[in-house]
Motif scaffolding. Sequence first.
Motif, PDB file in Angstrom:
ATOM      1  N   HIS A 154      15.467  21.885  92.990  1.00  0.00           N
ATOM      2  CA  HIS A 154      14.160  21.229  92.912  1.00  0.00           C
ATOM      3  C   HIS A 154      14.265  19.715  92.938  1.00  0.00           C
ATOM      4  O   HIS A 154      13.316  19.040  93.330  1.00  0.00           O
ATOM      5  CB  HIS A 154      13.394  21.721  91.683  1.00  0.00           C
ATOM      6  CG  HIS A 154      13.045  23.177  91.763  1.00  0.00           C
ATOM      7  ND1 HIS A 154      12.360  23.832  90.777  1.00  0.00           N
ATOM      8  CD2 HIS A 154      13.285  24.106  92.719  1.00  0.00           C
ATOM      9  CE1 HIS A 154      12.189  25.096  91.113  1.00  0.00           C
ATOM     10  NE2 HIS A 154      12.755  25.285  92.293  1.00  0.00           N
ATOM     11  N   ASP A 155      15.426  19.158  92.525  1.00  0.00           N
ATOM     12  CA  ASP A 155      15.612  17.703  92.658  1.00  0.00           C
ATOM     13  C   ASP A 155      15.459  17.290  94.113  1.00  0.00           C
ATOM     14  O   ASP A 155      14.737  16.340  94.428  1.00  0.00           O
ATOM     15  CB  ASP A 155      17.008  17.283  92.167  1.00  0.00           C
ATOM     16  CG  ASP A 155      17.126  17.310  90.663  1.00  0.00           C
ATOM     17  OD1 ASP A 155      16.271  16.704  89.988  1.00  0.00           O
ATOM     18  OD2 ASP A 155      18.074  17.933  90.164  1.00  0.00           O
TER      19      ASP A 155
ATOM     20  N   TRP B  47      13.414  21.642  83.564  1.00  0.00           N
ATOM     21  CA  TRP B  47      12.146  21.473  84.258  1.00  0.00           C
ATOM     22  C   TRP B  47      12.341  21.831  85.722  1.00  0.00           C
ATOM     23  O   TRP B  47      13.431  21.659  86.283  1.00  0.00           O
ATOM     24  CB  TRP B  47      11.643  20.038  84.134  1.00  0.00           C
ATOM     25  CG  TRP B  47      11.214  19.711  82.743  1.00  0.00           C
ATOM     26  CD1 TRP B  47      11.924  19.040  81.803  1.00  0.00           C
ATOM     27  CD2 TRP B  47       9.977  20.076  82.129  1.00  0.00           C
ATOM     28  NE1 TRP B  47      11.209  18.960  80.637  1.00  0.00           N
ATOM     29  CE2 TRP B  47      10.013  19.579  80.804  1.00  0.00           C
ATOM     30  CE3 TRP B  47       8.850  20.768  82.559  1.00  0.00           C
ATOM     31  CZ2 TRP B  47       8.961  19.764  79.916  1.00  0.00           C
ATOM     32  CZ3 TRP B  47       7.803  20.934  81.674  1.00  0.00           C
ATOM     33  CH2 TRP B  47       7.853  20.446  80.380  1.00  0.00           C
ATOM     34  N   GLY B  48      11.297  22.324  86.334  1.00  0.00           N
ATOM     35  CA  GLY B  48      11.345  22.662  87.747  1.00  0.00           C
ATOM     36  C   GLY B  48       9.941  22.803  88.303  1.00  0.00           C
ATOM     37  O   GLY B  48       8.940  22.659  87.582  1.00  0.00           O
ATOM     38  N   LEU B  49       9.884  23.071  89.572  1.00  0.00           N
ATOM     39  CA  LEU B  49       8.598  23.284  90.237  1.00  0.00           C
ATOM     40  C   LEU B  49       8.139  24.716  89.997  1.00  0.00           C
ATOM     41  O   LEU B  49       8.957  25.635  89.980  1.00  0.00           O
ATOM     42  CB  LEU B  49       8.751  23.033  91.737  1.00  0.00           C
ATOM     43  CG  LEU B  49       9.143  21.612  92.126  1.00  0.00           C
ATOM     44  CD1 LEU B  49       9.548  21.548  93.596  1.00  0.00           C
ATOM     45  CD2 LEU B  49       8.007  20.648  91.834  1.00  0.00           C
TER      46      LEU B  49
ATOM     47  N   ILE C 263       7.105  22.847  85.359  1.00  0.00           N
ATOM     48  CA  ILE C 263       7.234  23.857  84.311  1.00  0.00           C
ATOM     49  C   ILE C 263       8.632  23.767  83.726  1.00  0.00           C
ATOM     50  O   ILE C 263       9.581  23.392  84.415  1.00  0.00           O
ATOM     51  CB  ILE C 263       6.985  25.280  84.857  1.00  0.00           C
ATOM     52  CG1 ILE C 263       7.985  25.628  85.961  1.00  0.00           C
ATOM     53  CG2 ILE C 263       5.550  25.447  85.320  1.00  0.00           C
ATOM     54  CD1 ILE C 263       8.046  27.094  86.329  1.00  0.00           C
ATOM     55  N   GLN C 264       8.752  24.101  82.460  1.00  0.00           N
ATOM     56  CA  GLN C 264      10.076  24.232  81.864  1.00  0.00           C
ATOM     57  C   GLN C 264      10.425  25.713  81.923  1.00  0.00           C
ATOM     58  O   GLN C 264       9.759  26.551  81.316  1.00  0.00           O
ATOM     59  CB  GLN C 264      10.103  23.724  80.431  1.00  0.00           C
ATOM     60  CG  GLN C 264      11.502  23.699  79.865  1.00  0.00           C
ATOM     61  CD  GLN C 264      11.566  23.102  78.471  1.00  0.00           C
ATOM     62  OE1 GLN C 264      10.557  23.041  77.768  1.00  0.00           O
ATOM     63  NE2 GLN C 264      12.746  22.672  78.075  1.00  0.00           N
ATOM     64  N   ARG C 265      11.477  26.006  82.680  1.00  0.00           N
ATOM     65  CA  ARG C 265      11.880  27.389  82.943  1.00  0.00           C
ATOM     66  C   ARG C 265      12.596  27.985  81.731  1.00  0.00           C
ATOM     67  O   ARG C 265      13.408  27.330  81.119  1.00  0.00           O
ATOM     68  CB  ARG C 265      12.799  27.442  84.156  1.00  0.00           C
ATOM     69  CG  ARG C 265      12.164  26.920  85.442  1.00  0.00           C
ATOM     70  CD  ARG C 265      13.185  26.926  86.556  1.00  0.00           C
ATOM     71  NE  ARG C 265      13.732  28.255  86.746  1.00  0.00           N
ATOM     72  CZ  ARG C 265      13.253  29.160  87.595  1.00  0.00           C
ATOM     73  NH1 ARG C 265      12.234  28.862  88.359  1.00  0.00           N
ATOM     74  NH2 ARG C 265      13.805  30.343  87.698  1.00  0.00           N
ATOM     75  N   ARG C 266      12.300  29.222  81.435  1.00  0.00           N
ATOM     76  CA  ARG C 266      12.954  29.887  80.312  1.00  0.00           C
ATOM     77  C   ARG C 266      14.411  30.226  80.642  1.00  0.00           C
ATOM     78  O   ARG C 266      15.279  30.156  79.784  1.00  0.00           O
ATOM     79  CB  ARG C 266      12.191  31.153  79.930  1.00  0.00           C
ATOM     80  CG  ARG C 266      12.662  31.732  78.613  1.00  0.00           C
ATOM     81  CD  ARG C 266      11.694  32.712  78.001  1.00  0.00           C
ATOM     82  NE  ARG C 266      10.414  32.170  77.635  1.00  0.00           N
ATOM     83  CZ  ARG C 266      10.161  31.431  76.549  1.00  0.00           C
ATOM     84  NH1 ARG C 266      11.132  31.127  75.719  1.00  0.00           N
ATOM     85  NH2 ARG C 266       8.950  31.009  76.292  1.00  0.00           N
ATOM     86  N   ASP C 267      14.713  30.562  81.905  1.00  0.00           N
ATOM     87  CA  ASP C 267      16.077  30.989  82.245  1.00  0.00           C
ATOM     88  C   ASP C 267      17.088  29.848  82.199  1.00  0.00           C
ATOM     89  O   ASP C 267      18.244  30.058  81.848  1.00  0.00           O
ATOM     90  CB  ASP C 267      16.118  31.710  83.594  1.00  0.00           C
ATOM     91  CG  ASP C 267      15.625  30.865  84.756  1.00  0.00           C
ATOM     92  OD1 ASP C 267      15.087  29.766  84.552  1.00  0.00           O
ATOM     93  OD2 ASP C 267      15.777  31.332  85.912  1.00  0.00           O
ATOM     94  N   THR C 268      16.682  28.630  82.522  1.00  0.00           N
ATOM     95  CA  THR C 268      17.619  27.496  82.532  1.00  0.00           C
ATOM     96  C   THR C 268      17.287  26.440  81.483  1.00  0.00           C
ATOM     97  O   THR C 268      18.075  25.524  81.277  1.00  0.00           O
ATOM     98  CB  THR C 268      17.623  26.801  83.913  1.00  0.00           C
ATOM     99  OG1 THR C 268      16.330  26.252  84.154  1.00  0.00           O
ATOM    100  CG2 THR C 268      18.015  27.762  85.026  1.00  0.00           C
TER     101      THR C 268
END
Length: 166
Positions: free
Chosen positions: A151-152, A60-62, A52-57
């Motif tokens: 998440h990396d 991309w993340g899990l 997902i692409q996070r709105r806060d950062t």
Amino acid sequence: MCPSLPPRPTRSPSLWQRWTYFVQTVLGLLFRHPVTGTSIIPVLPDGTIVLIQRRDTQRWGLPGGFVNWGETLATTVERELAEETGLQLQRLGRLVGVYSAPDRDPRVHSICIVIEVYASGQMQVRDALEVMAVQAFSREALPIGELSHDHDRQLQDYLEGLTTLA
């Protein structure tokens, strides 16, 4: 020589003392203990991994989130997967690891349990407050090195077949 006094009888704690202890314990649990959450590694039938692409950062993340009161971890995984990706849980995969470093999440000290899942369905953003986009990546195209939070490391551990306690 003075005679020694008899031992003073111990009293049971007053209602006020018990209430104060209870409030201190609850506040300690809420504000001085890590919260529990999960990161999900969704694998689609074609072997791609959904991020997902996070709105806060804007990174991309899990997908994942905090365990709600009264939920099991499995229920949290199923709920967060649906909320953030639109996908349905087919089955749980393996436990990838437990990550508890105090600085792993900039928002709060959390213990993150990372779980591989097998999912299917139509990808869609359902929680627009948290998620900007949902996308499946081949293993070669994963944006490792550019992911949000830790998440990396979580994804790298997964790809290397590790089970991590960190």
